[in-house]
Motif scaffolding. Structure first.
Motif, PDB file in Angstrom:
ATOM      1  N   PHE A  32       0.833  -1.211   0.000  1.00 43.98           N
ATOM      2  CA  PHE A  32       0.000   0.000   0.000  1.00 43.98           C
ATOM      3  C   PHE A  32       0.865   1.258   0.000  1.00 43.98           C
ATOM      4  O   PHE A  32       0.841   2.017  -0.944  1.00 43.98           O
ATOM      5  CB  PHE A  32      -1.000   0.037   1.174  1.00 43.98           C
ATOM      6  N   LEU A  33       1.636   1.463   1.056  1.00 47.77           N
ATOM      7  CA  LEU A  33       2.528   2.621   1.054  1.00 47.77           C
ATOM      8  C   LEU A  33       3.859   2.210   0.443  1.00 47.77           C
ATOM      9  O   LEU A  33       4.515   1.283   0.920  1.00 47.77           O
ATOM     10  CB  LEU A  33       2.751   3.127   2.475  1.00 47.77           C
ATOM     11  N   VAL A  51       9.289   0.883   1.076  1.00 43.40           N
ATOM     12  CA  VAL A  51       9.307  -0.064  -0.041  1.00 43.40           C
ATOM     13  C   VAL A  51       9.520   0.708  -1.339  1.00 43.40           C
ATOM     14  O   VAL A  51       8.860   1.720  -1.580  1.00 43.40           O
ATOM     15  CB  VAL A  51       7.979  -0.831  -0.111  1.00 43.40           C
ATOM     16  N   HIS A  52      10.418   0.203  -2.183  1.00 42.69           N
ATOM     17  CA  HIS A  52      10.829   0.990  -3.329  1.00 42.69           C
ATOM     18  C   HIS A  52      10.859   0.194  -4.632  1.00 42.69           C
ATOM     19  O   HIS A  52      10.526   0.701  -5.694  1.00 42.69           O
ATOM     20  CB  HIS A  52      12.217   1.560  -3.046  1.00 42.69           C
ATOM     21  N   ARG A  91      -5.112  -1.017   2.409  1.00 47.54           N
ATOM     22  CA  ARG A  91      -4.382  -0.583   3.606  1.00 47.54           C
ATOM     23  C   ARG A  91      -4.113  -1.751   4.548  1.00 47.54           C
ATOM     24  O   ARG A  91      -3.021  -1.898   5.076  1.00 47.54           O
ATOM     25  CB  ARG A  91      -5.182   0.490   4.330  1.00 47.54           C
ATOM     26  N   LYS A  92      -5.149  -2.591   4.745  1.00 43.72           N
ATOM     27  CA  LYS A  92      -4.980  -3.754   5.637  1.00 43.72           C
ATOM     28  C   LYS A  92      -3.902  -4.685   5.100  1.00 43.72           C
ATOM     29  O   LYS A  92      -3.055  -5.171   5.845  1.00 43.72           O
ATOM     30  CB  LYS A  92      -6.303  -4.531   5.757  1.00 43.72           C
ATOM     31  N   LEU A  93      -3.962  -4.952   3.814  1.00 38.56           N
ATOM     32  CA  LEU A  93      -2.944  -5.821   3.202  1.00 38.56           C
ATOM     33  C   LEU A  93      -1.561  -5.226   3.419  1.00 38.56           C
ATOM     34  O   LEU A  93      -0.612  -5.931   3.796  1.00 38.56           O
ATOM     35  CB  LEU A  93      -3.227  -5.981   1.703  1.00 38.56           C
ATOM     36  N   GLY A  94      -1.456  -3.919   3.209  1.00 38.97           N
ATOM     37  CA  GLY A  94      -0.171  -3.241   3.356  1.00 38.97           C
ATOM     38  C   GLY A  94       0.398  -3.419   4.750  1.00 38.97           C
ATOM     39  O   GLY A  94       1.594  -3.696   4.907  1.00 38.97           O
ATOM     40  N   ASP A 147      -5.623  -8.751  -7.082  1.00 36.99           N
ATOM     41  CA  ASP A 147      -4.379  -9.434  -7.466  1.00 36.99           C
ATOM     42  C   ASP A 147      -3.277  -9.236  -6.424  1.00 36.99           C
ATOM     43  O   ASP A 147      -2.514 -10.157  -6.138  1.00 36.99           O
ATOM     44  CB  ASP A 147      -3.901  -8.935  -8.832  1.00 36.99           C
ATOM     45  N   PHE A 148      -3.191  -8.037  -5.866  1.00 35.42           N
ATOM     46  CA  PHE A 148      -2.168  -7.777  -4.844  1.00 35.42           C
ATOM     47  C   PHE A 148      -2.329  -8.722  -3.651  1.00 35.42           C
ATOM     48  O   PHE A 148      -1.347  -9.166  -3.067  1.00 35.42           O
ATOM     49  CB  PHE A 148      -2.273  -6.329  -4.334  1.00 35.42           C
TER      50      PHE A 148
END
Lengths: 251, 646
Positions: free
Chosen positions: B235-236, B408-409, B512-515, B570-571
């Motif tokens: 997410f972020l 994360v980049h 957001r939760k997944l992130g 998909d993420f």
């Protein structure tokens, strides 16, 4: 802070648009302008309403996708930045913010705040390149380039193609955009070879697509998020004139 | 396992690419006109490949999600591009660039691919200069170089802090030239929905027109995916909002193996997180580490005072500061590779020494450099970055030290490809960040641009011909084949399903939760317990998503909520595969740090005996455990060593 947003809503290119008022509460001064719109959109979705469509992507001021006309200025009140780089600390509690799409004939509205800027791509396709193929190129240092020219070329090349210059101009002129590309190549030996053809082709395409003329108000330079200088327009005019006088071929 | 043949050419390392080119199959000019190639993505790899295919005479169709090919996320790369030119005469060579890249990747990349990358790096610079890319120059008019993390030579070419922009605009101009000549047809604002396989070969794609919602079929003799990385699983991240993993995920589900999914790069110099509504993280170029010194307070009580705002960084005495990178890695100091720098920041913050209101930040301090070089020099080097920082954080970095934290980049993992950049599906190629590529377990700074352009300009134009040479008898592929009809139907059903769930949670809330699950368990520090938990949590999230997500609007118009929903679906699945891969790799290497496997000093501990391989995952069906295949990595030309930056 609490704000009133007056946002242009338009279902599609053909539909009639109108302003709709929205209220947003408790917006942090640290949030970016687009994050403020995200918050609005998430609340609209939660209510089952359709969110406001707007173009955005990198959110760090380089992709050129974001394009809002905020309180009558492209990319809002701050200078030298795009909408996505603007933070809410530029606004005050209780303020009403008017948000519109770019308004220019060659940039038709697609939906709400999204516009079609493919005309910029068409101008580049007409001549905004150096005609080299992949491979078979001499060493990169075989032609030294005066540092000053390289720097000026870089100044011009930093254009992000957002269209703020057109939106700011009362004539919807694309002169700043086109001249930035013409200048970048005109200043470099690699681009000189085709310079006369390039400027003629790009200007012809610009005119064909319905962009207006330049009347030297410099609104484009004032609103450009990358602060591209209007002196590029002067350079393009010189290039264009000399091409018309001297070129072997007219376009 | 015949399916996992990396097809490395025979011969000495420096002869492999030459030999390959000398013996590969080519397509003659009259046949090129009759062959169609689809390229998905218009970043460095996609635009460079499409332009080059067009120049060669193929029929090319290019697809991108943006309104213009110029907006692809390559545009945001700041620092530079590496090449082995050795212009500064400081000891660089093709071999040294190759060696640094393999070592930087912690010996988890393929020797032959990385050598080729170093070998063509010089041609990339020549190409870009010829296109009119305004690289930085010295007063004599020649090209300038700067140094970057993980290298002891200055080999990075740059265009201010906008190198990615200038290189992409170069590739975009080459692409525009071909579009103008009608050798390439550009389709903007299209989202890839599926890859179409006919008789085991990639024959086309299904895309959604993001303006009209129309589902379109497009066919070709070969398909290239150049759709970037999947860092937005978290997410972020520093990725753009629309950067997504859907294209490679669809390819995976159609049979392309996924290589090293858990290899993620967490970049050390990003602006720290500030609020819950935050939509993305902003990178500050790694070049800042050339002149900035990274530190945290030495004493816990000082760190606490700073967090509360009762003590200012500038008032902390020199002896009370811990320049932890200089302390731990005296040889490389603040210029250690990204994974090492990120982990060290996390270690200090976890131990309670972090600064900023959240305690999740460290200082990047220019005070000494400003004293040594003067404010003007620092301003000329980093002015635009300092300005960007000030705009975002509202603090002047010339007066107060910057605050940074890892984010994360980049994803080193991606679709598995052989030496020809072909996936396990014949006719399907992957280029740039989309493939699992040349960076092993960690990518060095300024190498992503190099790889994207290498794949696009100098590798694919050769290797794709070796495949297409066998396709010259095949007429234009018809899009009314049963496989196209089926793929289109599946896409439409999927969209219909998402639009009719009409649950109560927004798409972003799931993202957001997944992130959070990913950042906490599959981020900088990973362990068995956390990874096992992550897999369970993600599976629960997936069930919840398909039951309770709310997607507003309809399919027949611009619908950003639907676009996001398709990507987040998909993420979620991709996140699970990343956790699985991280769980199975019981060693620490590069960006993959398993807390169970570290040296007594807290450095990553590789297990070369059992884990010198690329994990390549095969899809086995929805909710079925995927199967891992191994491609052993053989190091014939270099000695595998413990990475040491001390």
């Amino acid at each position: 802070m609490d704000l009133t947003l007056k946002i242009w809503r338009q279902a599609s290119a053909k539909a009639k648009g109108h302003f709709v008022n929205y209220q947003v509460q408790n917006i942090s001064a640290e949030a970016s302008f687009l994050e403020m719109l995200d918050i609005l959109n998430e609340s609209l979705v939660a209510k089952g309403e359709e969110p406001v469509a707007f173009d955005h992507d990198c959110r760090e001021g380089i992709c050129g996708a974001c394009s809002l006309y905020i309180n009558g200025r492209p990319h809002g009140p701050d200078r030298g930045i795009t909408t996505c780089q603007m933070h809410m600390r530029n606004f005050k509690h209780g303020e009403t913010i008017i948000i519109e799409p770019w308004r220019a004939k060659p940039f038709p509205v697609i939906k709400d705040l999204m516009v079609d800027r493919s005309s910029f791509d068409e101008i580049i396709q007409a001549g905004g390149f150096v005609s080299v193929r992949t491979g078979g190129i001499p060493d990169a240092n075989s032609i030294p380039i005066p540092r000053r020219n390289a720097e000026l070329a870089m100044d011009a090349a930093s254009c992000i193609g957002c269209g703020a210059c057109v939106a700011a101009c009362k004539n919807a002129s694309a002169m700043l955009f086109v001249s930035a590309k013409v200048s970048q190549f005109a200043l470099l030996p690699q681009g000189r070879i085709e310079a006369q053809e390039r400027v003629q082709r790009m200007v012809a395409k610009m005119d064909e697509l319905g962009f207006g003329n330049c009347t030297n108000t410099y609104a484009c330079e004032a609103e450009c998020p990358k602060e591209i200088s209007a002196s590029n327009i002067a350079r393009m005019n010189r290039e264009f004139l000399s091409a018309k006088l001297l070129a072997h071929k007219e376009f | 396992m015949t399916k996992l043949d990396p097809k490395i050419p025979k011969g000495q390392l420096d002869q492999k690419w030459t030999n390959y080119k000398a013996h590969q199959n080519l397509v003659n000019p009259s046949n090129k006109r009759r062959l169609d190639i689809i390229v998905v993505g218009t970043g460095l790899a996609g635009a460079a490949a499409a332009a080059s295919f067009g120049e060669l005479g193929f029929n090319v169709k290019v697809f991108g999600i943006h309104d213009s090919p110029r907006r692809a996320h390559s545009i945001a790369a700041q620092g530079g591009i590496n090449a082995a030119k050795n212009y500064p005469n400081d000891g660089d060579s093709v071999f040294r660039l190759f060696y640094d890249t393999i070592k930087g990747g912690d010996y988890r990349a393929r020797e032959a691919n990385v050598f080729r990358l170093a070998e063509v790096s010089n041609s990339i610079i020549d190409q870009c200069v010829a296109q009119g890319v305004p690289f930085a120059r010295d007063y004599g008019g020649l090209l300038d170089n700067r140094s970057f993390g993980g290298a002891q030579v200055s080999r990075t070419f740059y265009a201010r802090g906008q190198t990615g922009q200038q290189l992409l605009l170069g590739a975009y101009s080459a692409l525009s030239k071909e579009i103008g000549k009608k050798t390439v047809k550009m389709y903007t604002r299209r989202d890839l929905m599926d890859v179409v396989i006919v008789d085991g070969l990639a024959r086309g794609i299904i895309v959604r027109n993001l303006i009209t919602g129309e589902i379109e079929r497009h066919s070709a003799h070969a398909v290239v995916l150049a759709t970037g990385g999947y860092g937005n699983v978290f997410f972020l991240s520093t990725n753009a909002m629309s950067s997504n993993g859907s294209a490679i995920w669809k390819a995976y589900k159609k049979g392309a193996f996924f290589g090293n999914p858990c290899f993620t790069q967490i970049h050390p110099t990003c602006i720290p997180v500030h609020g819950e509504y935050q939509s993305k993280l902003t990178l500050m170029s790694e070049s800042l580490r050339n002149d900035g010194r990274i530190w945290v307070p030495k004493k816990l009580e000082d760190a606490e005072k700073i967090r509360k705002g009762t003590l200012k960084a500038g008032n902390l005495k020199e002896e009370d500061r811990d320049y932890y990178l200089e302390r731990r890695y005296p040889a490389f100091g603040n210029l250690v590779p990204r994974d090492v720098a990120s982990r060290a920041a996390k270690e200090r913050c976890d131990a309670g020494f972090g600064v900023g209101t959240t305690g999740l930040a460290v200082y990047l301090d220019f005070t000494d450099s400003i004293k040594r070089l003067g404010k003007n020099v620092i301003e000329s080097r980093y002015g635009n970055l300092f300005q960007m920082y000030e705009k975002i954080v509202d603090e002047n970095p010339y007066e107060n030290p910057m605050m940074i934290y890892p984010a994360v980049h980049y994803t080193m993992g991606g679709i598995w490809v052989d030496y020809e950049l072909q996936t396990t599906i014949p006719g399907l190629f992957a280029a740039g960040e989309a493939n699992f590529s040349d960076h092993g377990a960690n990518r060095l700074g300024a190498s992503a641009l190099m790889q994207g352009l290498s794949d696009g300009y100098f590798v694919l134009p050769y290797t794709i011909q070796n495949y297409l040479a066998n396709q010259i008898q095949i007429p234009t592929i018809k899009t009314d084949l049963a496989e196209f009809v089926q793929a289109e139907k599946e896409t439409k059903d999927l969209i219909q399903k998402l639009l009719t769930i009409n649950g109560k949670n927004t798409v972003d809330s799931y993202h957001r939760k997944l992130g959070l699950i990913m950042w906490d368990n599959v981020g900088m520090g990973r362990n068995k317990e956390g990874l096992t938990k992550a897999i369970e949590l993600i599976q629960e999230l997936k069930i919840d998503f398909w039951k309770n997500v709310k997607v507003t609007g309809t399919n027949d118009q611009v619908n950003p909520e639907l676009e996001k929903a398709l990507r987040v679906a998909d993420f979620i699945e991709l996140g699970e595969l990343m956790a699985r891969d991280a769980l199975s790799r019981q060693e620490s290497c590069g960006g993959h740090f398993r807390e169970e496997y570290q040296t007594p000093e807290g450095e990553a501990l590789r297990d070369d005996k059992d884990f010198t391989f690329v994990s390549a995952w095969e899809y086995k069906g929805d909710n079925v455990e995927p199967e891992m295949h191994k491609e052993p990595l053989v190091f014939e030309f270099i000695e595998v060593k413990q990475r040491n930056y001390k």
